[in-house]
Design a protein around this motif. Structure first.
Motif, short mmCIF file in Angstrom:
data_model
loop_
_atom_site.label_atom_id
_atom_site.label_comp_id
_atom_site.label_asym_id
_atom_site.label_seq_id
_atom_site.Cartn_x
_atom_site.Cartn_y
_atom_site.Cartn_z
N THR A 59 5.29 4.41 2.46
CA THR A 59 5.76 5.71 3.07
C THR A 59 6.42 5.21 4.36
OG1 THR A 59 3.93 7.05 2.44
CG2 THR A 59 5.02 7.66 4.28
N LYS B 204 5.27 -0.09 -7.66
CA LYS B 204 5.87 -0.82 -6.48
C LYS B 204 5.21 -2.04 -6.31
CE LYS B 204 2.62 2.19 -3.60
NZ LYS B 204 2.15 2.75 -4.78
N SER C 219 1.01 -1.11 -0.01
CA SER C 219 -0.09 0.08 0.02
C SER C 219 0.84 1.23 0.10
CB SER C 219 -0.89 -0.05 1.10
OG SER C 219 -0.25 0.15 2.27
N ASP C 220 0.16 2.38 -0.27
CA ASP C 220 0.93 3.59 -0.35
C ASP C 220 1.43 4.00 0.96
OD1 ASP C 220 0.49 3.89 -2.91
OD2 ASP C 220 -1.14 5.28 -2.70
N TRP C 221 0.60 3.75 2.23
CA TRP C 221 1.21 3.92 3.60
C TRP C 221 2.20 3.26 3.75
CZ3 TRP C 221 0.85 0.09 7.37
CH2 TRP C 221 1.42 0.51 8.43
N HIS D 169 2.49 -0.82 -12.32
CA HIS D 169 2.29 -0.35 -10.97
C HIS D 169 3.74 0.22 -10.65
CE1 HIS D 169 -0.26 0.28 -7.40
NE2 HIS D 169 0.88 -0.14 -6.89
#
Length: 507
Positions: A305, A356, A300-302, A354
């Motif tokens: 991060t 990642k 996920s993006d989170w 995509h």
């Protein structure tokens, strides 16, 4: 392993036919012919372990049903919108979702095999008492693990501690969660006392007394019995046979298989001798299409991060970042599924659909199409992070000692140390919950989903999962209903078979 499952299933089947319809079997095993010696006992033990893979022995049941059920609800997973598990990932599933049924069936199959062992091993004639006691203890360990998985996943489950002898006995009712926890603790305590401290030769990979101790500590942690968890997990850390592998990536490329960091693994193998096939498709499922994979899900993006905040003292990404994800960085590489060639991100960037990808369990190219890398249930790094968490929750005076334990895990991957005295109890809690555990244990089977459940349903700084999902920008977070989506629904097919079961709230 599959042949043993067949033998055990056939051997333990009973039929109500008249004698003239049941002639004496001239080949194979009957119920009366089984449970005669240590070979039979070993076959039965292997059958019990096999349920960790799936109730039907299929790699597809595990990776495209059980794994999805146990991971895709988490904030660390983003599923590909054209593949499996859509309703799970967007929190619109009903009780007819087959992934939950596969998780239920597989764990209860394991419980059934374990109960058969516990009941029949004491009467095996050609077997010494010491070996009998060890196998009964091992069966209790497995029964505890299967009940643990079911309890945290479904919460309201039948507690099964004996084999059913009549059709009426299959109409079981659900036990209270506290009753199931009591049984899990007892089984793990018995297993700890009765299993050997180590395994060798062909028995490597089977549970030991230390495995049981680590899981007992985990059971205490999930119940917020923090002092007991500290005692149990500290004993494992200080006196057990475990350590962190020097190279983080070796946990996922086959080189560290059943090694010093392994507490418990689901056994897979690329060995196809005698028509055996214990490979799995994890390499295909996470690899991008540009490298020959199917790319069924992404970090996920989170999570990315958090990964990109996991830095060395020199402000480069840590080893666990490079070993866990494939992303836009000059040092990021991933294997091509077919050639086994390690390919830099920049080489295929223009062809990626995509930005990642995960890369765990894709290493050790062995030219068998799928691979045989074992899948972790628990690593020593997990034990250390649970120990640190339990210590921090037990008392604010333990926070610096807990930070030192966290730093042990971070240092293995060259992540910069957290300075002692730099965090309060609450800050370290958040660091463990939403950085250390998701980064160190990213995408590992059941870990994040089960963690979110216990933090939402406990009393120590509870965090509603809907709040976490929204804060971490999980797609479809608005669909998450606290008290409903925390757990799986009781599978519809089980409800239809057994009128004694009550459905979980909201389904």
């Amino acid at each position: 392993m599959k042949k043993y499952i067949i033998i055990l299933t056939v051997a333990l089947a009973s039929f109500g036919c008249d004698d003239f319809l049941s002639p004496e079997k001239k080949q194979g095993l009957s119920a009366d012919a089984f449970w005669q010696n240590s070979t039979h006992a070993r076959q039965a033990v292997i059958a019990a372990y096999s349920a960790l893979q799936a109730h039907d022995g299929s790699k597809w049941t595990f990776f495209e049903q059980m794994y999805i059920a146990a991971t895709w609800k988490s904030d660390g997973i983003l599923n590909a919108p054209t593949h499996y598990g859509q309703t799970i990932a967007n929190f619109t599933n009903g009780s007819d979702e087959p992934t939950f049924s596969a998780f239920w069936k597989s764990n209860y199959t394991g419980i059934a095999y374990a109960n058969q062992l516990i009941e029949n091993i004491p009467d095996v004639a050609d077997m010494d008492d010491a070996e009998k006691a060890e196998i009964v203890a091992e069966a209790k360990f497995l029964r505890a693990i299967f009940h643990f998985n079911l309890l945290v996943a479904f919460e309201n489950i039948p507690l099964i501690t004996s084999t059913q002898k009549s059709s009426d006995e299959f109409l079981v009712t659900q036990a209270t969660p506290s009753a199931v926890w009591t049984q899990i603790e007892q089984d793990l305590s018995d297993a700890k006392a009765g299993m050997p401290a180590s395994r060798s030769g062909e028995d490597v990979g089977r549970a030991t007394s230390w495995t049981a101790s680590a899981y007992l500590g985990k059971a205490f942690l999930f119940q917020e019995k923090f002092p007991e968890a500290v005692t149990e997990l500290t004993d494992v850390v200080n006196n057990g046979p475990y350590d962190l592998l020097p190279n983080y990536a070796d946990n996922f490329n086959g080189l560290g298989e059943n090694g010093v960091e392994s507490v418990f693994e689901i056994q897979w193998s690329a060995d196809r001798a005698n028509n055996n096939d214990e490979r799995h498709p994890f390499n295909f499922e996470v690899t991008p299409g540009a490298l020959g994979g199917w790319e069924l899900f992404y970090p996920s993006d989170w999570l990315m991060t958090e990964m990109q905040a996991d830095l060395t003292a020199g402000s480069t990404f840590s080893d666990r970042v490079y070993s866990s994800v494939f992303f836009n960085d000059p040092s990021s590489e991933m294997l091509d599924v077919y050639s086994g060639v390690s390919t830099p991100y920049a080489t295929v960037q223009a062809d990626l659909s995509h930005p990642k990808f995960f890369k765990k369990y894709t290493g050790e190219f062995d030219k068998t199409y799928y691979n045989g890398i074992n899948v972790h249930m628990m690593r020593f790094a997990d034990v250390l992070l649970m120990q640190a968490e339990a210590m921090n929750e037990a008392s604010a005076t333990n926070t610096d000692a807990a930070i030192a334990i966290v730093n042990r895990v971070r240092s293995r991957s060259n992540a910069a140390d957290i300075a002692l005295g730099s965090m309060t109890q609450a800050q370290l809690r958040q660091q463990i919950r939403h950085h250390e555990r998701p980064v160190e244990l990213a995408m590992e089977y059941t870990i994040r989903t089960f963690d979110l459940y216990r933090w939402a349903n406990g009393t120590a700084a509870p965090e509603p999962i809907s709040t976490v999902m929204a804060a971490h920008s999980k797609p479809f977070a608005d669909n998450f209903v606290d008290g409903k989506h925390d757990v799986f629904p009781i599978p519809l097919e089980e409800m239809n078979k057994n009128e004694s079961l009550n459905q979980n709230d909201g389904y």
